[in-house]
Design an enzyme around this catalytic site. Structure first.
Site, PDB file in Angstrom:
ATOM      1  N   GLN A  13       0.827  -1.212   0.000  1.00 52.24           N
ATOM      2  CA  GLN A  13       0.000   0.000   0.000  1.00 52.24           C
ATOM      3  C   GLN A  13       0.865   1.268   0.000  1.00 52.24           C
ATOM      4  O   GLN A  13       0.614   2.189  -0.772  1.00 52.24           O
ATOM      5  CB  GLN A  13      -0.936   0.005   1.230  1.00 52.24           C
ATOM      6  CG  GLN A  13      -1.995   1.104   1.151  1.00 52.24           C
ATOM      7  CD  GLN A  13      -2.713   1.350   2.469  1.00 52.24           C
ATOM      8  OE1 GLN A  13      -2.369   0.796   3.510  1.00 52.24           O
ATOM      9  NE2 GLN A  13      -3.721   2.195   2.427  1.00 52.24           N
ATOM     10  N   TYR A 143       2.126  -7.400  16.441  1.00 52.46           N
ATOM     11  CA  TYR A 143       2.632  -6.351  15.546  1.00 52.46           C
ATOM     12  C   TYR A 143       3.219  -5.188  16.352  1.00 52.46           C
ATOM     13  O   TYR A 143       4.322  -4.717  16.077  1.00 52.46           O
ATOM     14  CB  TYR A 143       1.469  -5.884  14.680  1.00 52.46           C
ATOM     15  CG  TYR A 143       1.717  -4.728  13.750  1.00 52.46           C
ATOM     16  CD1 TYR A 143       2.531  -4.868  12.628  1.00 52.46           C
ATOM     17  CD2 TYR A 143       1.088  -3.494  13.953  1.00 52.46           C
ATOM     18  CE1 TYR A 143       2.711  -3.814  11.751  1.00 52.46           C
ATOM     19  CE2 TYR A 143       1.261  -2.447  13.071  1.00 52.46           C
ATOM     20  CZ  TYR A 143       2.071  -2.610  11.976  1.00 52.46           C
ATOM     21  OH  TYR A 143       2.247  -1.571  11.096  1.00 52.46           O
TER      22      TYR A 143
HETATM   23  N1  LIG Z   1      -0.660   0.948   5.838  1.00 52.04           N
HETATM   24  C1  LIG Z   1      -0.780   1.413   7.060  1.00 52.04           C
HETATM   25  O1  LIG Z   1      -1.858   1.899   7.448  1.00 52.04           O
HETATM   26  C2  LIG Z   1       0.405   1.412   7.994  1.00 52.04           C
HETATM   27  C3  LIG Z   1       0.279   2.025   9.233  1.00 52.04           C
HETATM   28  C4  LIG Z   1       1.358   2.008  10.117  1.00 52.04           C
HETATM   29  C5  LIG Z   1       2.555   1.432   9.717  1.00 52.04           C
HETATM   30  N2  LIG Z   1       2.661   0.832   8.513  1.00 52.04           N
HETATM   31  C6  LIG Z   1       3.960   0.206   8.172  1.00 52.04           C
HETATM   32  O2  LIG Z   1       4.414   0.638   6.904  1.00 52.04           O
HETATM   33  C7  LIG Z   1       5.118  -0.434   6.238  1.00 52.04           C
HETATM   34  C8  LIG Z   1       4.490  -0.712   4.878  1.00 52.04           C
HETATM   35  O3  LIG Z   1       3.124  -1.015   5.084  1.00 52.04           O
HETATM   36  P1  LIG Z   1       2.093  -1.287   3.909  1.00 52.04           P
HETATM   37  O4  LIG Z   1       0.778  -0.841   4.392  1.00 52.04           O
HETATM   38  O5  LIG Z   1       2.628  -0.792   2.617  1.00 52.04           O
HETATM   39  O6  LIG Z   1       2.094  -2.886   3.930  1.00 52.04           O
HETATM   40  P2  LIG Z   1       1.606  -3.888   2.770  1.00 52.04           P
HETATM   41  O7  LIG Z   1       1.238  -5.163   3.442  1.00 52.04           O
HETATM   42  O8  LIG Z   1       0.602  -3.237   1.893  1.00 52.04           O
HETATM   43  O9  LIG Z   1       2.948  -4.091   1.936  1.00 52.04           O
HETATM   44  C9  LIG Z   1       4.027  -4.819   2.418  1.00 52.04           C
HETATM   45  C10 LIG Z   1       4.786  -5.373   1.216  1.00 52.04           C
HETATM   46  O10 LIG Z   1       5.869  -6.157   1.738  1.00 52.04           O
HETATM   47  C11 LIG Z   1       5.980  -7.316   0.903  1.00 52.04           C
HETATM   48  N3  LIG Z   1       6.649  -8.381   1.638  1.00 52.04           N
HETATM   49  C12 LIG Z   1       6.120  -9.265   2.515  1.00 52.04           C
HETATM   50  N4  LIG Z   1       7.063 -10.112   2.935  1.00 52.04           N
HETATM   51  C13 LIG Z   1       8.212  -9.770   2.306  1.00 52.04           C
HETATM   52  C14 LIG Z   1       9.538 -10.279   2.312  1.00 52.04           C
HETATM   53  N5  LIG Z   1       9.884 -11.342   3.065  1.00 52.04           N
HETATM   54  N6  LIG Z   1      10.459  -9.660   1.547  1.00 52.04           N
HETATM   55  C15 LIG Z   1      10.142  -8.607   0.769  1.00 52.04           C
HETATM   56  N7  LIG Z   1       8.893  -8.092   0.715  1.00 52.04           N
HETATM   57  C16 LIG Z   1       7.948  -8.670   1.475  1.00 52.04           C
HETATM   58  C17 LIG Z   1       4.555  -7.669   0.516  1.00 52.04           C
HETATM   59  O11 LIG Z   1       4.532  -8.466  -0.664  1.00 52.04           O
HETATM   60  C18 LIG Z   1       3.942  -6.289   0.331  1.00 52.04           C
HETATM   61  O12 LIG Z   1       4.026  -5.864  -1.016  1.00 52.04           O
HETATM   62  C19 LIG Z   1       5.079  -1.612   7.218  1.00 52.04           C
HETATM   63  O13 LIG Z   1       6.224  -1.612   8.012  1.00 52.04           O
HETATM   64  C20 LIG Z   1       3.883  -1.293   8.077  1.00 52.04           C
HETATM   65  O14 LIG Z   1       4.006  -1.900   9.340  1.00 52.04           O
HETATM   66  C21 LIG Z   1       1.611   0.798   7.647  1.00 52.04           C
END
Ligand SMILES: NC(=O)c1ccc[n+]([C@@H]2O[C@H](COP(=O)([O-])OP(=O)(O)OC[C@H]3O[C@@H](n4cnc5c(N)ncnc54)[C@H](O)[C@@H]3O)[C@@H](O)[C@H]2O)c1
Length: 313
Positions: A13, A143
């Protein structure tokens, strides 16, 4: 100024929009997207892509050496709702990926790291409103425990090994380009898709569940500004509180109803309710404002308009 950037977990995302924003800023060839799966057509067409597992140190090191990478944005993680189902997989992914990147910087193979934390670092005993930067945390989710540990390790590597690592505690993120990846605030994206497709939505959080949220454009702007900030000005090397807006499901529903009068909302809370109940309802982000001039641009009304406009196209 040309610099070489690697984004790990670029197809999620945040990564999708971050990759495109960084490519617009630094040039398509300078920003290497990587993930364990391929991303959207727009992302794949816009520049270099590598299949890369964030838990494989050697594989990351090879990509870093090949492209002469200076900065790494580590976006791969298992998010809050999914992590409750697979605790050990979440811990292993969230922690080992961070150690891999921190150790590359410790060994001077890269210069700078962005690693996101989350409001999930806070727990049921944390002050709920205007949650301060420094306060009682005690996260109660798998988490949240991984994010709090990550923050402690980031600060430790900064102090002990002079690693330039930067971080924000993102609130729930609302975006239209890519669907969310298994978090507790996903309802705030799903609701727009369902409103347009079915004119109704059943929310997995209860009415009155007020959580801090942010539109993706603000999140990307915050990320890029923090990475560009003068290191001397950064007083926080664990992770910065970051806020924009705060609302419950009923408020987003009434904002949508103002544009789509037929829209109907119902509620059927599931296991994610307990996660949401352990998190703050609003965030004090004064330190980010003071240190690197953070200022959000999107409130709920502006976000709603932007979401509906783009998803209708
Ligand atoms: N989206 C939110 O609302 C939100 C809020 C707070 C924090 N975050 C943090 O931001 C970061 C990104 O979040 P996001 O929402 O884009 O998550 P997401 O789940 O949409 O994307 C994560 C990506 O990581 C990839 N991935 C999973 N395992 C992997 C691996 N072993 N090696 C390489 N890639 C791998 C997945 O294929 C996916 O494309 C994360 O650390 C998340 O904790 C997100």
């Amino acid at each position: 100024m040309q610099k070489s950037i690697l984004i790990i977990g670029a197809c999620g995302q945040i990564g999708t929009e971050l990759t495109i924003a960084l490519r617009e800023k630094y040039g398509n060839e300078a920003v290497i997207a990587s993930d364990i799966r391929e991303g959207s057509d727009a992302l794949m067409a816009s520049g270099p892509f590598e299949l890369l597992d964030a838990t494989d140190y050697e594989a990351i090191e090879n990509v870093v050496m090949y492209y002469e990478i200076e900065e790494v944005y580590l976006m791969a993680a298992m998010l809050s709702a999914t992590a409750e189902k697979f605790p050990m997989r979440a811990w292993n992914l969230n922690m080992n990926s961070l150690f891999n990147v921190l150790n590359l910087a410790k060994d001077k193979k890269i210069d700078k790291i962005f690693w996101p934390s989350s409001i999930a670092v806070f727990g049921p005993n944390t002050p709920k409103t205007e949650t301060p930067q420094h306060t009682l945390m005690e996260p109660s989710t798998v988490y949240g425990i991984s994010k709090q540990s990550g923050e402690r390790w980031c600060e430790y590597y900064f102090k002990k090994f002079d690693v330039d690592v930067r971080s924000v505690r993102y609130p729930g993120l609302i975006s239209w380009k890519t669907l969310p990846g298994g978090g507790t605030t996903d309802y705030a994206v799903e609701i727009f898709h369902k409103a347009l497709e079915d004119k109704k939505y059943t929310c997995f959080l209860a009415e009155g569940t007020i959580l801090p949220m942010m539109f993706m454009d603000d999140a990307i702007r915050a990320t890029v500004s923090l990475m560009e900030a003068n290191p001397e000005e950064l007083s926080i090397r664990s992770s910065y509180n970051l806020g924009a807006m705060t609302f419950g499901p009923e408020e987003i529903a009434s904002n949508i109803k103002a544009h789509l009068p037929e829209f109907e909302m119902s509620y059927d809370p599931d296991f994610r309710q307990a996660i949401a109940d352990s998190w703050p309802s609003s965030i004090d982000d004064n330190q980010a404002k003071l240190d690197w001039n953070w200022k959000p641009e999107f409130d709920l009304e502006k976000t709603t308009k932007e979401m509906l406009k783009n998803l209708m196209n």
